[in-house]
Design a protein around this motif. Structure first.
Motif, short mmCIF file in Angstrom:
data_model
loop_
_atom_site.label_atom_id
_atom_site.label_comp_id
_atom_site.label_asym_id
_atom_site.label_seq_id
_atom_site.Cartn_x
_atom_site.Cartn_y
_atom_site.Cartn_z
N GLU A 175 0.89 -0.76 0.04
CA GLU A 175 -0.19 -0.26 0.13
C GLU A 175 0.58 1.85 -0.03
N ARG A 176 2.12 1.10 1.06
CA ARG A 176 3.47 2.13 0.77
C ARG A 176 3.38 2.85 -0.64
N GLU A 177 4.04 1.36 -0.75
CA GLU A 177 4.20 1.72 -2.23
C GLU A 177 3.44 2.26 -3.40
N LYS A 178 2.24 2.58 -3.41
CA LYS A 178 1.53 2.62 -4.69
C LYS A 178 1.17 4.14 -4.70
N HIS A 179 2.02 4.39 -3.22
CA HIS A 179 1.74 5.92 -3.22
C HIS A 179 3.25 7.29 -2.50
N GLY A 180 3.91 6.28 -3.23
CA GLY A 180 5.35 6.45 -3.94
C GLY A 180 5.99 6.41 -2.01
N LEU A 181 5.66 5.81 -1.04
CA LEU A 181 6.41 5.92 0.26
C LEU A 181 7.12 5.00 0.60
N HIS A 182 8.35 4.93 1.27
CA HIS A 182 9.53 4.52 1.53
C HIS A 182 8.51 2.86 2.51
N PRO A 183 9.29 1.80 2.26
CA PRO A 183 8.63 0.56 3.21
C PRO A 183 9.33 0.59 4.01
N LEU A 184 8.24 0.26 4.98
CA LEU A 184 8.73 0.11 6.45
C LEU A 184 9.74 -1.02 7.04
N ILE A 185 10.49 -0.94 7.95
CA ILE A 185 11.42 -2.16 7.87
C ILE A 185 10.89 -3.06 10.01
N VAL A 186 10.93 -4.01 9.99
CA VAL A 186 10.33 -5.31 10.51
C VAL A 186 11.57 -4.90 11.74
N ASN A 187 11.03 -3.83 12.98
CA ASN A 187 11.43 -4.56 14.27
C ASN A 187 11.14 -5.30 15.06
N TYR A 188 12.25 -5.87 16.24
CA TYR A 188 12.15 -6.65 16.73
C TYR A 188 11.59 -6.33 18.20
N SER A 189 11.50 -5.29 18.74
CA SER A 189 11.02 -4.14 19.53
C SER A 189 9.01 -3.34 19.75
N LEU A 190 9.13 -3.66 17.61
CA LEU A 190 7.24 -3.40 18.10
C LEU A 190 7.07 -4.80 17.52
N MET A 191 7.51 -5.55 16.97
CA MET A 191 7.09 -6.93 16.99
C MET A 191 6.42 -7.20 18.69
N GLU A 192 7.48 -7.31 19.56
CA GLU A 192 6.97 -7.34 21.07
C GLU A 192 5.71 -7.10 21.71
N ALA A 193 5.65 -5.17 20.93
CA ALA A 193 4.74 -4.69 21.43
C ALA A 193 3.71 -5.34 20.98
N ALA A 194 3.32 -5.82 19.94
CA ALA A 194 2.46 -5.75 18.84
C ALA A 194 1.79 -7.56 19.53
N TYR A 195 2.54 -8.01 19.56
CA TYR A 195 2.24 -9.32 20.31
C TYR A 195 2.00 -9.77 21.62
N LYS A 196 2.15 -8.90 22.36
CA LYS A 196 1.87 -8.96 23.57
C LYS A 196 1.06 -7.97 23.90
N HIS A 197 0.17 -7.45 23.45
CA HIS A 197 -1.49 -6.07 22.96
C HIS A 197 -1.99 -6.98 22.42
N THR A 198 -1.78 -7.93 20.95
CA THR A 198 -2.39 -9.49 20.52
C THR A 198 -2.91 -10.49 21.79
N ASP A 199 -2.08 -10.79 22.50
CA ASP A 199 -2.06 -11.97 23.48
C ASP A 199 -3.33 -11.09 24.68
N HIS A 200 -3.29 -10.01 24.85
CA HIS A 200 -3.86 -8.98 26.38
C HIS A 200 -5.14 -9.42 25.69
N MET A 201 -5.35 -8.55 24.54
CA MET A 201 -6.66 -8.42 23.44
C MET A 201 -7.40 -9.73 23.75
N ALA A 202 -6.77 -11.30 22.41
CA ALA A 202 -7.33 -11.73 23.14
C ALA A 202 -7.56 -12.69 24.54
N ASP A 203 -6.58 -12.47 25.34
CA ASP A 203 -7.91 -13.42 26.56
C ASP A 203 -8.77 -12.46 27.06
#
Length: 248
Positions: free
Chosen positions: A56-84
């Motif tokens: 989607e970002r490429e369609k709008h001429g934007l730079h790609p985002l880089i996967v960051n492990y710290s943000l992966m951890e934040a995303a996973y833990k919050h997803t797990d909490h929401m499921a709980d």
């Protein structure tokens, strides 16, 4: 279950002795942290979600985002909490604010954003929902972001999280990226370290969480292989049945 264990022991005496030895070595050891170690590839569905964002970002001429492990951890833990708790939320739902969750991983941010969703069964469907929502779309196409972390959990429905960020520039903080050739070899029952084969290492991972329950902070349902709310000998028995299984 007990009769199954006895039958297993009689049919596989050497393996049964090995299981007992594993327990004896570390039943009372402290539980290890559940955060994915640096260098662990992201799952196929997580990578699909990242790729969809960058498409989607490429369609709008934007730079790609880089996967960051710290943000992966934040995303996973919050997803797990929401499921709980069986609800989707950003703030005020028991695990802090978005900024607090990101900061807790060690990520020093200049700016951040978060998208969450529930119910959509595929990446295509959840991305369509987000792209048709002005606030979510703005995050996906945010020029201010450089990094992304994502989470998906299918437990009582599909829960999704995207976390976007821009870090304090180096040398105060360096973005940590996944290795080349991302993607787990396969999704394999009992392969808790995602190396493509069920080994003694996977048994040790369960052993290190022996007797952890759903009420404990270290709880992770992936380790509860028989789904009885406690990580115990039955889970070790179950993973022992998969020893040697591989993606090959």
């Amino acid at each position: 279950m007990l009769s199954s264990l006895r039958r297993f022991a009689s049919e596989h005496p050497a393996l049964a002795v090995a299981i007992v030895a594993v327990l004896a070595m570390g039943v009372f050891s402290s539980a290890m942290a559940l955060a994915a170690p640096p260098g662990e590839p992201i799952s196929p569905i997580e990578q699909e979600l990242v790729d969809a964002v960058n498409a989607e970002r490429e369609k709008h001429g934007l730079h790609p985002l880089i996967v960051n492990y710290s943000l992966m951890e934040a995303a996973y833990k919050h997803t797990d909490h929401m499921a709980d708790i069986k609800q989707i939320c950003h703030n005020g739902c028991g695990d802090g604010t978005v900024g607090e969750r990101i900061a807790a991983t060690g990520y020093k941010w200049i700016t951040y954003g978060e998208n969450v969703a529930y119910g959509q069964p595929t990446v295509e469907v959840v991305m369509n929902a987000w792209m048709n929502s002005p606030g979510h779309r703005a995050n996906i196409l945010g020029e201010q972001y450089t990094d992304i972390g994502v989470g998906h959990i299918a437990r009582g429905g599909h829960y999704w999280t995207q976390v976007f960020g821009a870090p304090v520039p180096p040398p105060e903080y360096v973005t940590v990226t996944p290795p080349a050739g991302h993607g787990r070899p396969c999704e394999l029952a009992g392969d808790l370290d995602y190396d493509g084969v069920v080994t003694r290492t996977d048994v040790d991972m369960i052993r290190n969480l022996f007797m952890v329950t759903e009420a404990d902070d270290d709880w992770n349902p992936a380790y509860d292989m028989v789904e009885d709310g406690i990580i115990n000998v039955y889970d070790i028995y179950e993973i022992a049945n998969h020893l040697g299984d591989s993606c090959g």
